[in-house]
Design a protein around this motif. Structure first.
Motif, PDB file in Angstrom:
ATOM      1  N   UNK A 195       0.849  -1.192   0.000  1.00  0.00           N
ATOM      2  CA  UNK A 195       0.000   0.000   0.000  1.00  0.00           C
ATOM      3  C   UNK A 195       0.884   1.242   0.000  1.00  0.00           C
ATOM      4  N   UNK A 196       0.436   2.273  -0.695  1.00  0.00           N
ATOM      5  CA  UNK A 196       1.092   3.575  -0.678  1.00  0.00           C
ATOM      6  C   UNK A 196       0.039   4.614  -0.315  1.00  0.00           C
ATOM      7  N   UNK A 197       0.328   5.442   0.683  1.00  0.00           N
ATOM      8  CA  UNK A 197      -0.528   6.583   1.009  1.00  0.00           C
ATOM      9  C   UNK A 197       0.114   7.834   0.416  1.00  0.00           C
ATOM     10  N   UNK A 198      -0.553   8.432  -0.563  1.00  0.00           N
ATOM     11  CA  UNK A 198      -0.077   9.682  -1.155  1.00  0.00           C
ATOM     12  C   UNK A 198      -0.789  10.830  -0.449  1.00  0.00           C
ATOM     13  N   UNK A 199      -0.044  11.650   0.256  1.00  0.00           N
ATOM     14  CA  UNK A 199      -0.626  12.806   0.946  1.00  0.00           C
ATOM     15  C   UNK A 199      -0.254  14.063   0.159  1.00  0.00           C
ATOM     16  N   UNK A 226      -8.049   4.624  -3.682  1.00  0.00           N
ATOM     17  CA  UNK A 226      -9.047   5.163  -2.756  1.00  0.00           C
ATOM     18  C   UNK A 226      -8.711   6.636  -2.503  1.00  0.00           C
ATOM     19  N   UNK A 227      -9.685   7.385  -2.026  1.00  0.00           N
ATOM     20  CA  UNK A 227      -9.498   8.822  -1.825  1.00  0.00           C
ATOM     21  C   UNK A 227      -9.233   9.188  -0.368  1.00  0.00           C
ATOM     22  N   UNK A 228      -8.707   8.243   0.428  1.00  0.00           N
ATOM     23  CA  UNK A 228      -8.425   8.550   1.826  1.00  0.00           C
ATOM     24  C   UNK A 228      -7.114   7.895   2.246  1.00  0.00           C
ATOM     25  N   UNK A 229      -6.434   8.515   3.215  1.00  0.00           N
ATOM     26  CA  UNK A 229      -5.208   7.963   3.782  1.00  0.00           C
ATOM     27  C   UNK A 229      -5.590   7.020   4.917  1.00  0.00           C
ATOM     28  N   UNK A 230      -4.944   5.858   4.981  1.00  0.00           N
ATOM     29  CA  UNK A 230      -5.292   4.904   6.025  1.00  0.00           C
ATOM     30  C   UNK A 230      -4.121   4.557   6.937  1.00  0.00           C
ATOM     31  N   UNK A 231      -2.887   4.908   6.573  1.00  0.00           N
ATOM     32  CA  UNK A 231      -1.736   4.649   7.436  1.00  0.00           C
ATOM     33  C   UNK A 231      -1.627   3.185   7.807  1.00  0.00           C
ATOM     34  N   UNK A 232      -1.399   2.898   9.096  1.00  0.00           N
ATOM     35  CA  UNK A 232      -1.231   1.514   9.534  1.00  0.00           C
ATOM     36  C   UNK A 232      -2.559   0.816   9.761  1.00  0.00           C
ATOM     37  N   UNK A 233      -3.672   1.484   9.563  1.00  0.00           N
ATOM     38  CA  UNK A 233      -4.997   0.861   9.670  1.00  0.00           C
ATOM     39  C   UNK A 233      -5.581   0.656   8.290  1.00  0.00           C
ATOM     40  N   UNK A 234      -6.680  -0.015   8.214  1.00  0.00           N
ATOM     41  CA  UNK A 234      -7.388  -0.196   6.957  1.00  0.00           C
ATOM     42  C   UNK A 234      -8.811  -0.625   7.262  1.00  0.00           C
ATOM     43  N   UNK A 235      -9.644  -0.632   6.252  1.00  0.00           N
ATOM     44  CA  UNK A 235     -11.016  -1.060   6.460  1.00  0.00           C
ATOM     45  C   UNK A 235     -11.042  -2.548   6.774  1.00  0.00           C
ATOM     46  N   UNK A 236     -12.061  -2.992   7.461  1.00  0.00           N
ATOM     47  CA  UNK A 236     -12.174  -4.387   7.868  1.00  0.00           C
ATOM     48  C   UNK A 236     -12.982  -5.180   6.853  1.00  0.00           C
ATOM     49  N   UNK A 237     -12.546  -5.172   5.611  1.00  0.00           N
ATOM     50  CA  UNK A 237     -13.239  -5.911   4.562  1.00  0.00           C
ATOM     51  C   UNK A 237     -12.676  -7.318   4.464  1.00  0.00           C
ATOM     52  N   UNK A 238     -13.557  -8.294   4.443  1.00  0.00           N
ATOM     53  CA  UNK A 238     -13.145  -9.676   4.243  1.00  0.00           C
ATOM     54  C   UNK A 238     -12.939  -9.889   2.751  1.00  0.00           C
ATOM     55  N   UNK A 239     -11.815 -10.491   2.388  1.00  0.00           N
ATOM     56  CA  UNK A 239     -11.508 -10.710   0.980  1.00  0.00           C
ATOM     57  C   UNK A 239     -11.133 -12.175   0.777  1.00  0.00           C
ATOM     58  N   UNK A 240     -11.465 -12.715  -0.379  1.00  0.00           N
ATOM     59  CA  UNK A 240     -11.120 -14.098  -0.720  1.00  0.00           C
ATOM     60  C   UNK A 240     -10.450 -14.114  -2.087  1.00  0.00           C
ATOM     61  N   UNK A 241      -9.483 -15.005  -2.252  1.00  0.00           N
ATOM     62  CA  UNK A 241      -8.722 -15.103  -3.484  1.00  0.00           C
ATOM     63  C   UNK A 241      -8.526 -16.573  -3.828  1.00  0.00           C
ATOM     64  N   UNK A 242      -8.446 -16.897  -5.111  1.00  0.00           N
ATOM     65  CA  UNK A 242      -8.067 -18.235  -5.529  1.00  0.00           C
ATOM     66  C   UNK A 242      -6.575 -18.405  -5.273  1.00  0.00           C
ATOM     67  N   UNK A 243      -6.163 -19.584  -4.817  1.00  0.00           N
ATOM     68  CA  UNK A 243      -4.740 -19.810  -4.559  1.00  0.00           C
ATOM     69  C   UNK A 243      -3.987 -20.171  -5.831  1.00  0.00           C
ATOM     70  N   UNK A 244      -4.677 -20.571  -6.889  1.00  0.00           N
ATOM     71  CA  UNK A 244      -4.034 -20.890  -8.158  1.00  0.00           C
ATOM     72  C   UNK A 244      -4.542 -19.922  -9.225  1.00  0.00           C
ATOM     73  N   UNK A 245      -3.649 -19.519 -10.116  1.00  0.00           N
ATOM     74  CA  UNK A 245      -4.084 -18.655 -11.206  1.00  0.00           C
ATOM     75  C   UNK A 245      -4.483 -19.488 -12.422  1.00  0.00           C
ATOM     76  N   UNK A 246      -4.077 -20.774 -12.453  1.00  0.00           N
ATOM     77  CA  UNK A 246      -4.423 -21.654 -13.555  1.00  0.00           C
ATOM     78  C   UNK A 246      -4.774 -23.026 -13.011  1.00  0.00           C
ATOM     79  N   UNK A 247      -5.681 -23.714 -13.702  1.00  0.00           N
ATOM     80  CA  UNK A 247      -6.013 -25.093 -13.378  1.00  0.00           C
ATOM     81  C   UNK A 247      -5.827 -25.893 -14.655  1.00  0.00           C
TER      82      UNK A 247
END
Length: 184
Positions: free
Chosen positions: A21-25, A85-106
């Motif tokens: 993550x990069x916070x641009x101020x 995003x249009x806000x600075x979050x520093x060492x915190x972030x929103x509490x969004x649950x995210x899921x990802x596939x562990x493989x990019x190909x099958x």
């Protein structure tokens, strides 16, 4: 982290998946860099970048993620998403649950009895909250058919998996019939 050809910071990664993550101020023309292993708890990495703007040939600041091999030729970086995003979050972030596939190909074969397995990686559950269900939408080529979904009990204590073909995709819902939270 490298600035004008000079290494400013280095850290050993403790797992294969990492969030950056990069916070641009722009109020003080500085950028701060962070990394995280769960997408929620962030560690500042390196110092702040003083963004200097000059009028003779203004191009703005550009940024990228790339692999820079230092010991031998090769390697790669696999980036799953790039978000603004249009806000600075520093060492915190929103509490969004995210899921990802562990493989990019099958890898598939012509054998109709072939079983394909893929994993879903879920980031850390926000706070002390509970998850009561997982909903996923899978886009599968029309030459293939999904005949069922099995959940590995050692990874997830779900008692019910529903799979419904809908508008060229499969909607999948994983939950417990008694209303108990899923244990990840």
């Amino acid at each position: 982290m490298v600035d004008k050809g000079v290494e400013k910071a280095r850290t050993k990664l403790m797992q294969r998946q990492v969030y950056l993550k990069v916070d641009f101020d722009f109020t003080v023309d500085e950028a701060a860099f962070f990394y995280s292993y769960n997408g929620r708890d962030w560690n500042m990495f390196g110092g702040k970048l003083a963004m200097r703007y000059t009028i003779p040939h203004f191009m703005g600041y550009r940024f990228a993620i790339f692999n820079y091999a230092t010991k031998q030729t090769g390697g790669y970086v696999d980036v799953d998403f790039f978000r603004f995003a249009d806000r600075l979050t520093g060492t915190g972030t929103s509490a969004d649950l995210k899921a990802y596939l562990t493989e990019s190909e099958i890898e598939l074969s012509g054998d109709p009895e072939t079983v394909c397995e893929f994993g879903i990686l879920i980031n850390e559950v926000p706070g002390n909250e509970s998850i009561y269900g997982i909903h996923a939408s899978l886009v599968i080529p029309e030459e293939l058919a999904v005949i069922g979904v099995d959940v590995h009990e050692k990874n997830l204590n779900a008692t019910k998996v529903e799979l419904e073909p809908k508008d060229g995709r499969y909607d999948m819902m994983i939950y417990n019939t008694g209303g108990q939270p899923l244990v990840l």
